[in-house]
Design an enzyme around this catalytic site. Structure first.
Site, mmCIF file in Angstrom:
data_model
loop_
_atom_site.group_PDB
_atom_site.id
_atom_site.type_symbol
_atom_site.label_atom_id
_atom_site.label_comp_id
_atom_site.label_asym_id
_atom_site.label_seq_id
_atom_site.Cartn_x
_atom_site.Cartn_y
_atom_site.Cartn_z
ATOM 1 N N HIS A 2 60.990 46.554 38.963
ATOM 2 C CA HIS A 2 61.427 47.802 38.322
ATOM 3 C C HIS A 2 60.456 48.116 37.188
ATOM 4 O O HIS A 2 59.815 47.214 36.640
ATOM 5 C CB HIS A 2 62.821 47.663 37.708
ATOM 6 C CG HIS A 2 63.940 47.732 38.687
ATOM 7 N ND1 HIS A 2 64.968 48.635 38.593
ATOM 8 C CD2 HIS A 2 64.207 46.990 39.790
ATOM 9 C CE1 HIS A 2 65.820 48.453 39.579
ATOM 10 N NE2 HIS A 2 65.384 47.459 40.319
ATOM 11 N N GLU B 53 68.725 40.508 34.769
ATOM 12 C CA GLU B 53 68.133 39.500 35.649
ATOM 13 C C GLU B 53 67.335 38.445 34.886
ATOM 14 O O GLU B 53 66.280 38.001 35.346
ATOM 15 C CB GLU B 53 67.283 40.158 36.743
ATOM 16 C CG GLU B 53 68.119 40.928 37.753
ATOM 17 C CD GLU B 53 67.400 41.205 39.072
ATOM 18 O OE1 GLU B 53 66.336 40.611 39.316
ATOM 19 O OE2 GLU B 53 67.916 42.006 39.858
#
Length: 469
Positions: A332, A96
């Site tokens: 995360h 990402e």
């Protein structure tokens, strides 16, 4: 690679009782790896720029973030033996990283510490968001885009547009006597629901099926394969089975800790879930997911390794600290493991013999995959049919608009503007759906059939193998 760094990581050196035996026994090289989903979506991700810059600064060696008290006993998270060099890795796999300026900052800050780096670009609107930083020289790179990956109509999710892929980075051997590493970094299609069409279970399973085949090829080419990234699949799920059973790879966390009861871990406190279950996603200790329920915490970030060519010495969550005024580094937590590379065996050939129970487990996965495709296929066909019908109805509607405009213009000239605007909207949406139906819908159905045939071939081969035992 550095013996000093490995000692800080908690790994112990074998002592044979004499200096001569230590010299005689060559110490195997060790590599420390990090995988991290950085949550770098433009506009959507909160405090994206500040967070990713903080990640880059921390990887570059700066002390960034305030440790969480409950995790101070975990190495690399504000305490423990790693505190002197908390973020000293040999390989860093990122997911990402989608904004150009973020990658430019990573390149600038980390170039001295990680002289070998690469971001992968292939995609429709943007790249897959995959990048690698390495102290080990890169030999070559390759990007494989998944043929089955969401739908263009789900533009609000974006998986199809970024082009979910496998970023393969082949690294030069750390030591002449060890296997070269094939790092396979990926961010597989996300689930947007637990069940139903939005779960994208079939898409993710198809991706894992392709992934396992590609990994197997690099294993046969005598590489130490490491699959890393946000695989969006829980332990024991069908994609996870394909990535382990089909390849012979093992979960580095489970290699270190042994089998784990996911249900039991879901009932633990958030800190224990990180210590014992390595729950990198949806942890209540993550400020971006603090409202989640304890049983929603899960492990989605992995390092799957070839147990014949490397061994896990230590592992755990990283980047759990919090940034002042912002919160956690990402939605995360990162995952890190230290791997000991095994000595290369000259002219070693893969042993294809597997225990009967393993073969039966693989066959059960094939049956589950066949059912998964069979269950999803009607949805794919309906999507193609409905969008094709929309195109046909749009053509008829435009013709009707032209006829109606002819009659209404004589009575109210202003009405022509309304009908022209209406026809424009109908034509645009109809054309888009028509293209999706004819191009994408057809492509998705054929790709699903291809995977179904591959699974059928694997089933037939497995049946012969089981019958021949």
């Amino acid at each position: 690679m550095s013996s000093d760094r490995v000692d800080e990581d908690g790994a112990t050196t074998r002592n044979n009782g004499s200096e001569s035996s230590n010299i005689a026994q060559k110490k195997l090289p060790r590599v420390k790896l990090l995988t991290f989903n950085t949550w770098g979506l433009k506009v959507v991700s909160k405090h994206r720029k500040a967070r990713l810059r903080a990640i880059a600064d921390k990887l570059a060696g700066d002390k960034v973030g305030t440790p969480i008290d409950d995790l101070s006993d975990i190495p690399g998270n504000g305490g423990g033996a790693e505190e002197t060099a908390p973020e000293d890795y040999d390989i860093v796999a990122l997911q990402e990283v989608w904004v150009k300026e973020d990658w430019e900052y990573f390149s600038l800050r980390c170039k001295d510490k990680y002289p070998y780096m690469r971001i992968f670009y292939s995609g429709i609107l943007t790249g897959p968001g995959l990048a690698v930083l390495s102290k080990i020289p890169i030999e070559s790179t390759f990007l494989y885009r998944f043929p089955i990956n969401g739908r263009p109509s789900a533009f609000f999710r974006g998986d199809w547009y970024v082009g979910k892929s496998i970023a393969v980075t082949l690294l030069k051997p750390v030591d002449p006597d060890t296997y070269p590493i094939a790092l396979m970094n990926s961010h597989m299609h996300a689930p947007y629901a637990l069940t139903g069409d939005a779960a994208y279970e079939c898409h993710r399973s198809c991706q894992a099926w392709d992934f396992s085949k590609l990994a197997r090829l690099y294993q046969q080419a005598q590489y130490a394969v490491v699959i890393v990234g946000d695989l969006n699949s829980r332990p024991g799920s069908l994609p996870h089975k394909f990535l382990t059973q089909e390849t012979g790879l093992v979960d580095s966390w489970l290699q270190l800790k042994g089998p784990q009861d996911i249900v039991h871990i879901s009932k633990m406190g958030a800190a224990d879930q990180l210590r014992i279950g390595c729950t990198t996603c949806d942890s209540q200790l993550n400020t971006w997911r603090a409202q989640r329920q304890p049983d929603e915490a899960k492990r989605l970030d992995y390092a799957l390794i070839d147990p014949r060519r490397m061994h896990t010495l230590s592992a755990g969550v990283r980047f759990t600290e919090r940034l002042e005024g912002i919160g956690s580094f990402s939605d995360h937590f990162a995952y890190s493991c230290t791997l000991e590379l095994q000595q290369r065996q000259p002219q070693q050939h893969d042993d294809t013999t597997q225990p009967r129970q393993t073969l039966l487990d693989r066959y059960a996965s094939y049956e589950e995959m066949a059912r998964c495709i069979e269950k999803y296929m009607p949805t794919a066909k309906k999507q193609k049919l409905y969008r094709g019908l929309h195109f046909v109805l749009s053509v008829l509607c435009i013709i009707a608009c032209l006829v109606v405009t002819t009659f209404t213009a004589n009575r109210a000239a202003w009405s022509s503007i309304f009908w022209v605007l209406f026809a424009t909207v109908v034509a645009t949406t109809g054309l888009i759906d028509g293209l999706i139906s004819f191009l994408f819908g057809r492509s998705e159905i054929r790709a699903l059939r291809e995977v179904a045939e591959e699974v059928h071939d694997a089933q037939h081969s497995m049946q012969q193998q089981l019958a021949g035992e």
